[in-house]
Write a protein that holds these residues in place. Structure first.
Motif, PDB file in Angstrom:
ATOM      1  N   GLN A  85      -8.699  24.415   4.269  1.00  0.00           N
ATOM      2  CA  GLN A  85      -7.319  24.190   3.686  1.00  0.00           C
ATOM      3  C   GLN A  85      -7.445  23.329   2.579  1.00  0.00           C
ATOM      4  N   ASP A  86      -8.304  22.258   2.408  1.00  0.00           N
ATOM      5  CA  ASP A  86      -8.521  21.369   1.440  1.00  0.00           C
ATOM      6  C   ASP A  86      -9.195  22.036   0.241  1.00  0.00           C
ATOM      7  N   MET A  87     -10.101  23.095   0.342  1.00  0.00           N
ATOM      8  CA  MET A  87     -10.664  23.712  -0.896  1.00  0.00           C
ATOM      9  C   MET A  87      -9.544  24.418  -1.868  1.00  0.00           C
ATOM     10  N   ALA A  88      -8.326  24.408  -1.503  1.00  0.00           N
ATOM     11  CA  ALA A  88      -7.307  24.892  -2.399  1.00  0.00           C
ATOM     12  C   ALA A  88      -6.150  24.102  -2.568  1.00  0.00           C
ATOM     13  N   ALA A  89      -6.361  22.559  -2.070  1.00  0.00           N
ATOM     14  CA  ALA A  89      -5.182  21.810  -1.958  1.00  0.00           C
ATOM     15  C   ALA A  89      -5.670  20.344  -2.346  1.00  0.00           C
ATOM     16  N   GLN A  90      -4.811  19.727  -2.513  1.00  0.00           N
ATOM     17  CA  GLN A  90      -4.813  17.897  -2.809  1.00  0.00           C
ATOM     18  C   GLN A  90      -5.141  17.456  -1.368  1.00  0.00           C
ATOM     19  N   PRO A  91      -6.147  16.439  -1.225  1.00  0.00           N
ATOM     20  CA  PRO A  91      -6.284  15.896   0.149  1.00  0.00           C
ATOM     21  C   PRO A  91      -4.824  15.516   0.622  1.00  0.00           C
ATOM     22  N   LYS A  92      -4.592  15.762   1.865  1.00  0.00           N
ATOM     23  CA  LYS A  92      -3.162  15.410   2.304  1.00  0.00           C
ATOM     24  C   LYS A  92      -3.195  15.052   3.845  1.00  0.00           C
ATOM     25  N   GLY A  93      -2.217  14.751   4.367  1.00  0.00           N
ATOM     26  CA  GLY A  93      -2.211  14.302   5.834  1.00  0.00           C
ATOM     27  C   GLY A  93      -2.056  12.901   6.049  1.00  0.00           C
ATOM     28  N   ARG A  94      -2.108  12.511   7.412  1.00  0.00           N
ATOM     29  CA  ARG A  94      -1.928  10.982   7.736  1.00  0.00           C
ATOM     30  C   ARG A  94      -3.203  10.638   7.851  1.00  0.00           C
ATOM     31  N   LEU A  95      -3.614   9.487   7.260  1.00  0.00           N
ATOM     32  CA  LEU A  95      -5.022   8.913   7.418  1.00  0.00           C
ATOM     33  C   LEU A  95      -4.725   7.485   8.286  1.00  0.00           C
ATOM     34  N   ARG A  96      -5.689   7.454   9.301  1.00  0.00           N
ATOM     35  CA  ARG A  96      -5.500   6.262  10.215  1.00  0.00           C
ATOM     36  C   ARG A  96      -6.885   5.254   9.609  1.00  0.00           C
ATOM     37  N   ILE A  97      -6.448   4.334   9.379  1.00  0.00           N
ATOM     38  CA  ILE A  97      -7.509   3.269   9.116  1.00  0.00           C
ATOM     39  C   ILE A  97      -7.666   1.930   9.776  1.00  0.00           C
ATOM     40  N   SER A  98      -8.710   1.622  10.266  1.00  0.00           N
ATOM     41  CA  SER A  98      -8.639   0.258  10.912  1.00  0.00           C
ATOM     42  C   SER A  98      -9.699  -0.461  10.150  1.00  0.00           C
ATOM     43  N   LEU A  99      -9.272  -1.794   9.844  1.00  0.00           N
ATOM     44  CA  LEU A  99     -10.022  -2.405   8.859  1.00  0.00           C
ATOM     45  C   LEU A  99      -9.736  -4.002   8.960  1.00  0.00           C
ATOM     46  N   PRO A 100     -10.484  -4.967   8.775  1.00  0.00           N
ATOM     47  CA  PRO A 100     -10.273  -6.492   8.921  1.00  0.00           C
ATOM     48  C   PRO A 100      -9.322  -7.006   8.316  1.00  0.00           C
ATOM     49  N   PRO A 101      -8.307  -7.748   8.808  1.00  0.00           N
ATOM     50  CA  PRO A 101      -7.152  -8.453   8.022  1.00  0.00           C
ATOM     51  C   PRO A 101      -7.589  -9.302   6.784  1.00  0.00           C
ATOM     52  N   SER A 102      -8.852  -9.679   6.935  1.00  0.00           N
ATOM     53  CA  SER A 102      -9.292 -10.564   5.685  1.00  0.00           C
ATOM     54  C   SER A 102      -9.471  -9.754   4.561  1.00  0.00           C
ATOM     55  N   LEU A 103     -10.154  -8.566   4.856  1.00  0.00           N
ATOM     56  CA  LEU A 103     -10.139  -7.378   3.740  1.00  0.00           C
ATOM     57  C   LEU A 103      -9.066  -6.789   3.200  1.00  0.00           C
ATOM     58  N   ALA A 104      -8.093  -6.568   4.215  1.00  0.00           N
ATOM     59  CA  ALA A 104      -6.777  -5.850   3.766  1.00  0.00           C
ATOM     60  C   ALA A 104      -5.835  -6.776   3.015  1.00  0.00           C
ATOM     61  N   SER A 105      -5.602  -7.951   3.565  1.00  0.00           N
ATOM     62  CA  SER A 105      -4.512  -8.863   2.853  1.00  0.00           C
ATOM     63  C   SER A 105      -4.951  -8.983   1.559  1.00  0.00           C
ATOM     64  N   LEU A 106      -6.121  -9.129   0.961  1.00  0.00           N
ATOM     65  CA  LEU A 106      -6.307  -9.172  -0.331  1.00  0.00           C
ATOM     66  C   LEU A 106      -6.436  -7.953  -1.270  1.00  0.00           C
ATOM     67  N   PHE A 107      -7.329  -7.003  -0.465  1.00  0.00           N
ATOM     68  CA  PHE A 107      -8.144  -5.860  -1.059  1.00  0.00           C
ATOM     69  C   PHE A 107      -6.728  -4.710  -1.232  1.00  0.00           C
ATOM     70  N   LEU A 108      -6.133  -4.620  -0.364  1.00  0.00           N
ATOM     71  CA  LEU A 108      -5.200  -3.374  -0.091  1.00  0.00           C
ATOM     72  C   LEU A 108      -4.053  -3.507  -1.142  1.00  0.00           C
ATOM     73  N   PRO A 109      -3.552  -4.720  -1.208  1.00  0.00           N
ATOM     74  CA  PRO A 109      -2.451  -4.812  -2.142  1.00  0.00           C
ATOM     75  C   PRO A 109      -2.740  -4.458  -3.549  1.00  0.00           C
ATOM     76  N   ALA A 110      -4.338  -4.865  -3.910  1.00  0.00           N
ATOM     77  CA  ALA A 110      -4.743  -4.626  -5.103  1.00  0.00           C
ATOM     78  C   ALA A 110      -4.924  -3.128  -5.417  1.00  0.00           C
ATOM     79  N   ILE A 111      -5.163  -2.370  -4.635  1.00  0.00           N
ATOM     80  CA  ILE A 111      -5.532  -0.954  -4.883  1.00  0.00           C
ATOM     81  C   ILE A 111      -4.687   0.004  -4.237  1.00  0.00           C
ATOM     82  N   ILE A 112      -3.730  -0.351  -3.353  1.00  0.00           N
ATOM     83  CA  ILE A 112      -3.217   0.929  -2.620  1.00  0.00           C
ATOM     84  C   ILE A 112      -1.966   1.474  -3.476  1.00  0.00           C
TER      85      ILE A 112
END
Length: 297
Positions: A85-112
């Protein structure tokens, strides 16, 4: 033997969750239909795969062997389907990610914001945790963890090797003095990551020189962001990972580098994955964050 791959996939989902209702909800089918299909699979293979009681479901010995073999087949089939499906389409769907709070609190807001702008058809669910991941019941597409991880059936890939420096508040250094050598750290209040060992050692590197210093401190946390906040309050010297968002936060906080000619041992960030073959949405996220984590000042 007339066995459908779909029925095997249904069994794998039930075996992972050990609950028909939860599996049926995840699969979006009636629980009674799911139970009937698994019963038909047991009849087709000629062996009982699940022990059912009113309170729980357990795998039989045959069921455990069947599950261990089949879950990889089901995962590879699902990924193969997604990739077609992805060969003809943009990456899509629900992406479930687990990551440390110390990485998420600073890094995610900066890039999401940039990530969702580039991939508008990906929905992200973030679990902020450092708990060990059970490889069998793992509900995540991607798990990010600092440091070497215990052996498991999950696939481990190093995302980046992160610099690791020491910081303290000017108020702390004015009160207790600034360490001039690694050995001086043994006389300071060191803010420590939580470990099981009674004694805690820091390995410091300067070129070819390496020094191992036993450090002490009354405060410890499994959250690096918390260690940084404690350091800002003048409560000790903190080891902090260095990447662009963290460096900017450190500058804003007023913390200063301690022993600037010395570095702690770099810390790897690993991606733990259910399969070697990555769905497009997972690959897109990893490809997006990797250069931004490497973008260290």
């Amino acid at each position: 033997m007339d066995i459908q791959l779909n029925d095997i996939a249904l069994f794998v989902e039930v075996a992972k969750r050990k609950n028909f209702s939860h599996a049926a909800e995840a699969l979006n089918i009636p629980s009674a239909t799911l139970s009937r299909r698994v019963t038909e699979l047991e009849r087709a293979v000629g062996m009982k795969l699940l022990n059912r009681t009113t309170r729980r479901i357990d795998l039989t010995e045959a069921g455990a062997i069947y599950f261990e073999r089949c879950r990889h087949i089901v995962e590879e089939a699902r990924i193969a389907h997604d990739q077609l499906q992805d060969m003809a389409a943009q990456p899509k769907g629900r992406l479930r990610i687990s990551l440390p709070p110390s990485l998420a609190s600073l890094f995610l807001p900066a890039i999401i914001r940039d990530f969702i702008a580039e991939y508008p058809e990906i929905e992200c669910d973030f679990d902020l945790s450092v708990r060990p991941i059970d490889p069998i019941s793992n509900p995540y597409d991607l798990v990010l963890r600092f440091g070497q991880q215990p052996d498991s059936s999950l696939i481990s890939r190093q995302v980046v090797l992160m610099e690791h420096h020491l910081y303290a508040a000017p108020s702390y250094l004015a009160r207790y003095g600034e360490p001039r050598t690694p050995a001086d750290l043994s006389h300071h209040e060191c803010l420590r990551p939580m470990v099981s060992d009674v004694y805690h050692f820091w390995m410091l590197h300067s070129g070819d020189r390496v020094e191992r210093v036993q450090v002490v401190g009354r405060l410890a946390s499994n959250n690096m962001g918390m260690l940084g906040r404690l350091a800002v309050r003048g409560l000790g010297i903190a080891p902090l990972l260095v990447y662009s968002a963290m460096e900017r936060a450190i500058e804003r906080s007023g913390l200063v580098r301690v022993l600037p000619d010395w570095n702690l041992t770099p810390v790897p960030l690993f991606a733990l994955l259910p399969s070697r073959t990555l769905p497009a949405k997972t690959r897109a996220f990893l490809d997006f964050i990797k250069p931004r984590l490497k973008d260290q000042p």
